[in-house]
Write a protein that holds these residues in place. Structure first.
Motif, short mmCIF file in Angstrom:
data_model
loop_
_atom_site.label_atom_id
_atom_site.label_comp_id
_atom_site.label_asym_id
_atom_site.label_seq_id
_atom_site.Cartn_x
_atom_site.Cartn_y
_atom_site.Cartn_z
N UNK A 97 21.65 28.15 47.64
CA UNK A 97 22.86 28.40 48.43
C UNK A 97 24.00 28.95 47.56
N UNK A 98 24.06 28.50 46.31
CA UNK A 98 25.07 29.04 45.41
C UNK A 98 24.85 30.55 45.23
N UNK A 99 23.61 30.94 45.01
CA UNK A 99 23.31 32.35 44.84
C UNK A 99 23.51 33.15 46.11
N UNK A 100 23.12 32.59 47.23
CA UNK A 100 23.26 33.31 48.51
C UNK A 100 24.72 33.60 48.85
N UNK A 101 25.63 32.72 48.41
CA UNK A 101 27.03 32.88 48.76
C UNK A 101 27.81 33.70 47.73
N UNK A 102 27.12 34.21 46.72
CA UNK A 102 27.81 35.06 45.76
C UNK A 102 27.85 36.49 46.31
N UNK A 119 13.25 19.39 46.10
CA UNK A 119 13.93 19.06 47.34
C UNK A 119 15.44 18.97 47.16
N UNK A 120 15.88 18.51 46.01
CA UNK A 120 17.31 18.32 45.79
C UNK A 120 17.96 19.55 45.16
N UNK A 121 17.35 20.06 44.10
CA UNK A 121 17.99 21.14 43.34
C UNK A 121 17.82 22.51 44.01
#
Length: 593
Positions: free
Chosen positions: A531-536, A523-525
């Motif tokens: 989102x980090x990967x999606x915004x690359x 739930x947290x990680x």
């Protein structure tokens, strides 16, 4: 090394029949240990690592080499066995202790060796040192040398990394042999020091690394400081300023030939420069050792510590300034923080992993207790060498100054080990000289060696569950680096990932435990790394492997159930695609931004 361990002609240069038996015993030991280790199946699933799965012939080989060395060390009234035999037995021990993993697998242990190969490859390819890339490029000396060696020799980089521990320990022993010859005249004690050093070298810093290279240079430098650059101290009469001044002026050079002192001084300056350009921590250890020897009146070149300090400061404020700006040297100083990072945080995780960490502490404690007993014995016999004591204890001064990623205590114990071994040898040998060892001394050596052998095997290979990789994992890493476009993010669960060996600058490498700050619940990680990967802009891939999951579980950062929940969460996200899978790894492609 062979030239400095025995007096010339001690055995008349002839190989005695008993020496032949010792040499053959070494051959048998090596065959047993190497053959047994090569039968180990991967992956290793025990929390105790290799020690739990190595077949019994391996242990027979280790017992045999220790017993053979003790018999050879005892020798006769003329001294220990011949030089060639003693060197051969020492070489067998080095291969058995530090080359075990190379017999188990042809893949180098640990992630860092792969990373270092990648840095060398990047330097070789770009011919440019950019200190803004990361900390490694602020200390490029070792990597430039590694790139040159790989290119000039034509050797396979993976083979170099695989056998680096054996090669590095061999270099350390050669430097320590020169050092030991300066500090003791007893050939038995010199051989014993080298053996104890091997049995106490649990720190696992002998892989392909700047630390291993810098430690070798450090030992050479110390050999110069206690040899041609040493001073005979004046007569000490008290601590009054006048008495101290007389004592200081009463010093005399140990090396009477000025040209040899000048040559040694020039070599020392060269070593100082190379060490400062190659490693972050070793220069500070070097400076502390120099200062301690100088203040004790045992260093003739009293300006050398000042010159070293100037070179170190100049390197930090200019070539390493990019790193220093974001990492002040004393930002996490303090004894309490050092204990928490180096001791408390490490004795966590599964019971097996906690046991391995405690075994390392026990091994260190055993050696220090032996060293303390040896110091007391030498003091009572009025032969205590204050230089050995200083070089053993002064590395402790750095412990509260910097946590060094929780590894400062490991590095401190490594730098102290040669001198701890020197002092411990005094506790195990009842007297100096050529007289044959008493039978009671032999009886003391047997359990000591066998205990240290068991402790070091547990200590060095206790992380095998996650630091020895399988062919399936290597295939997954190769695949994700092949298909990922330039600039893509590759996200692994944790750092024991064998990546970046030949694509150091091509991708953005991240781990979940760094992105999520150790909260690895789904739930947290999940949303954080997703989102980090999606915004690359160049896309992202998630690499999940058996070894990274085992690492998190062993160290108490995650559980098998939590890892499964995190992967299930990832698969449930829209657009996530499983593009590669084998027995030990999976690769997921995240949807494009």
């Amino acid at each position: 090394m062979t030239a400095v361990l025995d007096a010339p002609g001690r055995n008349g240069g002839r190989l005695r029949p008993r020496d032949v038996v010792f040499a053959l015993a070494g051959v048998v030991s090596l065959v047993l240990a190497a053959g047994a280790a090569s039968t180990v199946d991967l992956p290793v699933n025990s929390d105790l690592g290799l020690v739990a799965v190595l077949p019994y012939p391996y242990w027979i080989g280790l017992v045999l080499i220790n017993l053979t060395f003790i018999a050879a060390l005892r020798g006769d009234a003329r001294g220990p066995a011949g030089r060639a035999v003693m060197v051969w037995l020492l070489a067998v021990l080095v291969v058995e202790l530090f080359g075990t993993a190379a017999f188990v697998t042809d893949i180098p242990r640990g992630e860092v060796a792969f990373r270092h190969l990648g840095i060398a490859d990047a330097l070789s390819s770009t011919q440019v040192i950019d200190p803004d890339i990361d900390a490694y490029f602020n200390w490029p000396g070792f990597f430039a040398l590694l790139a040159t060696v790989i290119k000039a020799s034509g050797l396979q980089p993976v083979s170099i990394a695989l056998w680096a521990p054996v090669f590095d320990v061999g270099l350390w022993l050669m430097a320590l042999a020169v050092l030991a010859r300066t500090l003791t005249a007893d050939p038995r004690r010199r051989w014993l020091v080298l053996w104890l050093f091997c049995l106490g070298n649990w720190q696992d810093q002998d892989y392909l690394s700047p630390q291993a290279f810098a430690f070798f240079l450090y030992l050479i430098l110390i050999a110069l400081l206690v040899g041609p650059l040493a001073a005979n101290p004046g007569t000490f009469r008290g601590f009054r300023p006048a008495d101290l001044a007389v004592w200081w002026r009463g010093r005399s050079p140990w090396e009477q030939r000025p040209q040899h002192r000048v040559s040694a001084f020039v070599v020392a300056l060269l070593l100082v420069a190379v060490i400062c350009a190659s490693h972050q921590l070793t220069p500070f250890m070097m400076l502390i050792a120099m200062t301690a020897l100088s203040l004790s009146g045992r260093l003739w070149s009293s300006r050398l510590p000042l010159i070293t300090a100037v070179v170190l400061v100049l390197w930090l404020v200019y070539p390493a300034s990019a790193y220093l700006i974001g990492h002040p040297p004393l930002e996490d100083a303090g004894f309490q923080g050092a204990v928490a990072a180096n001791v408390v945080d490490r004795v966590t995780g599964t019971p097996g992993h906690s046991l391995v960490v405690k075994v390392r502490m026990v091994l260190t404690l055993v050696l220090w207790v032996l060293a303390a007993a040896g110091a007391v014995r030498d003091w009572r016999r009025k032969r205590l060498d204050i230089r050995v004591v200083l070089l053993a204890v002064t590395p402790l001064l750095l412990f509260p100054m910097q946590s060094y990623g929780g590894e400062m205590l490991i590095r401190v114990s490594l730098f102290a080990l040669p001198f701890v071994a020197l002092q411990a040898s005094s506790a195990l040998l009842p007297r100096e000289g050529g007289t044959r060892l008493p039978f009671l001394a032999v009886l003391a050596l047997v359990p000591t060696f066998l205990l240290l052998t068991l402790l070091i095997e547990t200590s060095r290979f206790g992380n095998t569950k996650f630091d020895i990789f399988t062919d399936s994992e290597m295939a997954a890493v190769a695949e994700v680096e092949r298909i990922a476009p330039h600039g893509a993010a590759i996200i692994s669960a944790a750092h024991p990932t064998p990546w970046r060996s030949d694509a150091y600058l091509e991708h953005r490498y991240r781990t979940m435990d760094e992105l999520c700050r150790r909260d690895l619940s789904a739930a947290s990680c999940g949303p954080i790394f997703y989102n980090y990967g999606r915004h690359n802009p160049a896309g992202a891939f998630v690499l999940l492997m058996r070894s990274t999951e085992a690492s998190l579980e062993l160290q108490g950062q995650s559980t098998e159930r939590n890892s499964k929940e995190l992967e299930d969460w990832l698969k449930a996200q829209g657009g996530v695609e499983l593009i590669f899978s084998n027995a030990d790894a999976r690769i997921y492609r995240l949807p494009s931004p």
